[in-house]
Design an enzyme around this catalytic site. Structure first.
Site, PDB file in Angstrom:
ATOM      1  N   ASN A 162       0.867  -1.187   0.000  1.00  0.00           N
ATOM      2  CA  ASN A 162       0.000   0.000   0.000  1.00  0.00           C
ATOM      3  C   ASN A 162       0.900   1.231   0.000  1.00  0.00           C
ATOM      4  O   ASN A 162       1.492   1.570   1.013  1.00  0.00           O
ATOM      5  CB  ASN A 162      -0.896  -0.017   1.247  1.00  0.00           C
ATOM      6  N   TRP A 163       0.975   1.882  -1.156  1.00  0.00           N
ATOM      7  CA  TRP A 163       1.874   3.045  -1.274  1.00  0.00           C
ATOM      8  C   TRP A 163       1.296   4.304  -0.648  1.00  0.00           C
ATOM      9  O   TRP A 163       1.981   5.314  -0.554  1.00  0.00           O
ATOM     10  CB  TRP A 163       2.154   3.346  -2.747  1.00  0.00           C
ATOM     11  N   LYS A 164       0.023   4.279  -0.300  1.00  0.00           N
ATOM     12  CA  LYS A 164      -0.663   5.473   0.231  1.00  0.00           C
ATOM     13  C   LYS A 164      -0.465   6.647  -0.734  1.00  0.00           C
ATOM     14  O   LYS A 164      -0.441   6.435  -1.951  1.00  0.00           O
ATOM     15  CB  LYS A 164      -0.162   5.794   1.633  1.00  0.00           C
TER      16      LYS A 164
ATOM     17  N   HIS B 168      -9.670   1.238   4.750  1.00  0.00           N
ATOM     18  CA  HIS B 168      -8.376   1.407   5.431  1.00  0.00           C
ATOM     19  C   HIS B 168      -8.558   2.366   6.603  1.00  0.00           C
ATOM     20  O   HIS B 168      -9.344   3.314   6.528  1.00  0.00           O
ATOM     21  CB  HIS B 168      -7.335   1.955   4.448  1.00  0.00           C
TER      22      HIS B 168
ATOM     23  N   GLU C 160      -6.857   4.728   7.716  1.00  0.00           N
ATOM     24  CA  GLU C 160      -6.611   6.154   7.454  1.00  0.00           C
ATOM     25  C   GLU C 160      -7.844   6.797   6.833  1.00  0.00           C
ATOM     26  O   GLU C 160      -8.123   7.976   7.064  1.00  0.00           O
ATOM     27  CB  GLU C 160      -5.361   6.315   6.567  1.00  0.00           C
TER      28      GLU C 160
ATOM     29  N   GLU D 155      -5.707  -4.930  10.764  1.00  0.00           N
ATOM     30  CA  GLU D 155      -4.741  -3.848  10.877  1.00  0.00           C
ATOM     31  C   GLU D 155      -5.035  -3.021  12.131  1.00  0.00           C
ATOM     32  O   GLU D 155      -5.846  -2.071  12.078  1.00  0.00           O
ATOM     33  CB  GLU D 155      -4.837  -2.934   9.650  1.00  0.00           C
TER      34      GLU D 155
ATOM     35  N   GLY E 200       2.109   2.371  10.676  1.00  0.00           N
ATOM     36  CA  GLY E 200       3.050   3.478  10.501  1.00  0.00           C
ATOM     37  C   GLY E 200       3.759   3.911  11.768  1.00  0.00           C
ATOM     38  O   GLY E 200       4.373   4.980  11.799  1.00  0.00           O
TER      39      GLY E 200
ATOM     40  N   SER F 136       3.172  -2.033  10.495  1.00  0.00           N
ATOM     41  CA  SER F 136       4.612  -2.009  10.733  1.00  0.00           C
ATOM     42  C   SER F 136       5.310  -3.334  10.415  1.00  0.00           C
ATOM     43  O   SER F 136       6.242  -3.746  11.107  1.00  0.00           O
ATOM     44  CB  SER F 136       4.917  -1.568  12.175  1.00  0.00           C
TER      45      SER F 136
ATOM     46  N   GLY G 276       4.750   1.400   4.815  1.00  0.00           N
ATOM     47  CA  GLY G 276       6.075   2.027   4.756  1.00  0.00           C
ATOM     48  C   GLY G 276       7.160   1.152   4.138  1.00  0.00           C
ATOM     49  O   GLY G 276       7.932   1.625   3.288  1.00  0.00           O
TER      50      GLY G 276
HETATM   51  C1  PEP Z   1      -0.919   0.143   5.877  1.00  0.00           C
HETATM   52  O1  PEP Z   1      -0.808   1.165   5.229  1.00  0.00           O
HETATM   53  O2  PEP Z   1      -1.929  -0.558   5.752  1.00  0.00           O
HETATM   54  C2  PEP Z   1       0.150  -0.241   6.801  1.00  0.00           C
HETATM   55  C3  PEP Z   1       0.042  -1.379   7.424  1.00  0.00           C
HETATM   56  O3  PEP Z   1       1.197   0.638   6.933  1.00  0.00           O
HETATM   57  P1  PEP Z   1       2.608   0.331   7.661  1.00  0.00           P
HETATM   58  O4  PEP Z   1       3.117  -0.966   7.111  1.00  0.00           O
HETATM   59  O5  PEP Z   1       3.459   1.501   7.326  1.00  0.00           O
HETATM   60  O6  PEP Z   1       2.329   0.221   9.138  1.00  0.00           O
END
Ligand code: PEP
Length: 255
Positions: A8-10, A94, A96, A166, A172, A212, A234
């Site tokens: 997931n590049w966001k 998601h 976010e 998640e 993050g 993470s 990330g």
């Molecule tokens: C995500 O964006 O779904 C995610 C798990 O991000 P990260 O790996 O940066 O925690």
């Protein structure tokens, strides 16, 4: 069962950066055999990613979609527009979007229905916040999010669904859930789906852990009995780091 590893590049990467990344990751694609891999660039980078990944086993995912096919929805993108670009997966709900942009359980359900109807595979994200975890209501939150997101769906359709556990506090932050917590939450998610749709459907569901995940800890999650993959933010942003993470997952599963 294949592991599903999603990047997931966001809100990262221009067209030029996307081309560079996809060309680099394609060089390693022989190493990814037997895994289901996908990258989820921002909407603007999807055409470039589609072009470079054409003919590759690496699939394309979107980070969101609207539930209507077309209409007066400024700024939104429909499933038809995504299918047009060769998108096979879409991230829905998601954290976010839920917590920063106010996406409701109702919207998540409408997006799930629209994605499934159109033939795009949704990756449904669920997970508790830090405050909810401290109040020991993780299961309550997961149950609410799942029952609402899967409302009025058919058992047959839910069978091939991907649910990403998640925990919001792990996204993050560099503070991944413990493998024990990830396993317990994933097993609980499967139980809820079995309660709603029956044993066969619950057993067939794919569950990812996200929060993470990196090259050093992926092996811990890849081997959990209730987990069939990871959603990575990330650590998926650099092609070499993402490739190393994928190879670490394979090593853990094969050893
Ligand atoms: C995500 O964006 O779904 C995610 C798990 O991000 P990260 O790996 O940066 O925690």
């Amino acid at each position: 069962m294949d592991l599903i590893i999603a990047a997931n590049w966001k809100m990262h990467k221009t067209t030029a950066e996307t081309i560079e990344y996809c060309q680099a990751i394609r060089k390693d694609e022989e190493l990814f055999k037997g895994l289901e891999l996908l990258v989820c660039p921002p909407f603007t980078a999807l055409p470039a990613a589609a072009q470079i990944l054409k003919g590759s086993p690496i699939k394309l995912g979107a980070q969101d979609m609207h539930w209507e096919q077309k209409g007066a929805f400024t700024g939104e993108v429909s499933s038809a527009m995504l299918l047009d670009l060769g998108v096979e997966y879409v991230i829905i709900g998601h954290s976010e979007r839920r917590h920063l942009l106010g996406e409701s359980d109702l919207w998540v359900n409408q997006k799930m229905k629209a994605a499934l109807t159109s033939g795009i595979k949704p990756i449904l994200c669920v997970g508790e916040t830090e405050a909810e975890r401290e109040q020991s209501i993780t299961e309550e939150v997961l149950k609410r999010q799942l029952s609402s997101a899967l409302k009025e769906l058919q058992a047959e359709t839910v069978k091939s669904l991907v649910v990403a556990y998640e925990p919001v506090w792990a996204i993050g932050t560099g503070k991944a859930a413990s493998p024990g917590d990830a396993e317990n939450a994933s097993a609980y998610i499967r139980t809820i789906v079995k309660d709603i749709f029956g044993k066969d459907t619950g057993d067939s569901l794919f569950i990812q852990y996200g929060g993470s995940v990196n090259e050093d800890n992926i092996g811990l999650f890849a081997v959990l009995p209730s987990v069939q993959g990871v959603l990575v933010g990330g650590a998926s942003l650099k092609a070499d780091t993402f490739s190393a993470l994928i190879q670490a997952a394979r090593k853990a599963v094969e050893s």
